[in-house]
Design an enzyme around this catalytic site. Structure first.
Site, PDB file in Angstrom:
ATOM      1  CD  GLU A   1       0.535  -9.764  -0.751  1.00  0.00           C
ATOM      2  OE1 GLU A   1       0.615 -10.688  -1.595  1.00  0.00           O
ATOM      3  OE2 GLU A   1       1.189  -8.693  -0.837  1.00  0.00           O
TER       4      GLU A   1
ATOM      5  CD  GLU B   1       3.649  -3.956  -0.786  1.00  0.00           C
ATOM      6  OE1 GLU B   1       4.450  -4.683  -1.403  1.00  0.00           O
ATOM      7  OE2 GLU B   1       2.495  -3.699  -1.192  1.00  0.00           O
TER       8      GLU B   1
END
Length: 270
Positions: free
Chosen positions: A148, A153
């Site tokens: 990932e 974020e």
């Protein structure tokens, strides 16, 4: 004469530094292979975007609270300038919140390249917007073994920072070994910023507003540490709650909470 020679020497040194740092190479050798400028109105271009909803049944493995909808303009639309991904406080399908999670899977899948997204994220306690990548074929197995890449974020209870992170079988948050960087960015919720990676065979470089902020290197120790030799696709979403985003609860006064995306551009080497 002395000044002109000195000037020429400075120019030569700048060129050498640019080339040695990769900036000169990167500036001239990338070619655009996929993009969405959101210059249209209505739902996201169906030739480029999917709606990911499969995890609604189990909280996406993170105890998230939202129901991701499909082709619902209340949660996602382009206005001719920006894409809006909107989390709402509302009763829907047995959930208390709705939002949207877009992917390019099987419509935009890449092995190496440069991914660049200009966006402004929502804020407030309990919100969790992300710009990230997952493997398309999951050749090394389920998460986290196939990898990932978190290009950006943001968790609303920590308003002055954004995060870049990589997850693999050996390095992931489930066992406390994830690798990445926290970046001080107090204007993430009020201004647009460019979040990007340059993904090579030997490393992934992360950038904020074209400034290098982190590198994850290929150790050469196999897929447990480097599963990033397969095709990945892009995801854009705004989550509510979850193990990280909801660590301090959810402030219902923040809704609607919108992530605005100016453009998404993907480049590969010429």
């Amino acid at each position: 004469m002395y000044l002109s020679i000195k000037t020429m020497c400075c120019v030569v040194m700048v060129i050498i530094l640019l080339l040695s740092s990769g900036c000169g190479r990167n500036a001239t050798e990338w070619r655009l292979v996929w993009s969405d400028e959101f210059s249209y109105e209505g739902l996201p271009d169906p030739a480029k975007w999917n709606y990911d909803t499969v995890g609604n049944a189990f909280g996406w493995g993170n105890r998230e609270l939202q129901f991701y909808t499909t082709a619902r303009k209340q949660n996602v639309f382009a206005d001719g300038n920006y894409l809006h991904i909107i989390a709402l406080k509302e009763k829907f399908q047995g959930f208390d919140y709705t939002s949207a999670r877009l992917t390019t899977k099987e419509k935009g899948d890449w092995l190496y390249g440069k991914v660049e997204v200009r966006a402004m994220v929502p804020g407030g306690r309990g919100i969790w917007p992300a710009i990230w990548m997952l493997p398309t074929g999951w050749e090394y197995g389920g998460w986290p073994n196939s990898g990932e890449i978190d290009i950006m974020e943001h968790v609303g209870y920590n308003p002055d920072s954004v995060f870049v992170t990589v997850h693999t079988g050996a390095f992931n948050h489930a066992i406390g070994t994830q690798v990445g960087e926290s970046i001080y960015l107090p204007s993430s919720e009020s201004e647009f910023h460019i979040y990007a990676i340059e993904w090579h065979e030997d490393r992934i470089d992360f950038f904020l507003d074209q400034k290098h902020v982190f590198t994850f290197n290929n150790s050469g120790n196999g897929s447990e540490e480097w599963p990033f030799d397969k095709h990945f696709h892009l995801l854009l979403n705004v989550a509510v709650g979850g193990n990280w985003g909801g660590l301090h609860g959810v402030d219902d006064s923040i809704f609607p909470a919108s992530m605005l995306v100016d453009y998404v551009r993907v480049y590969q080497r010429r």
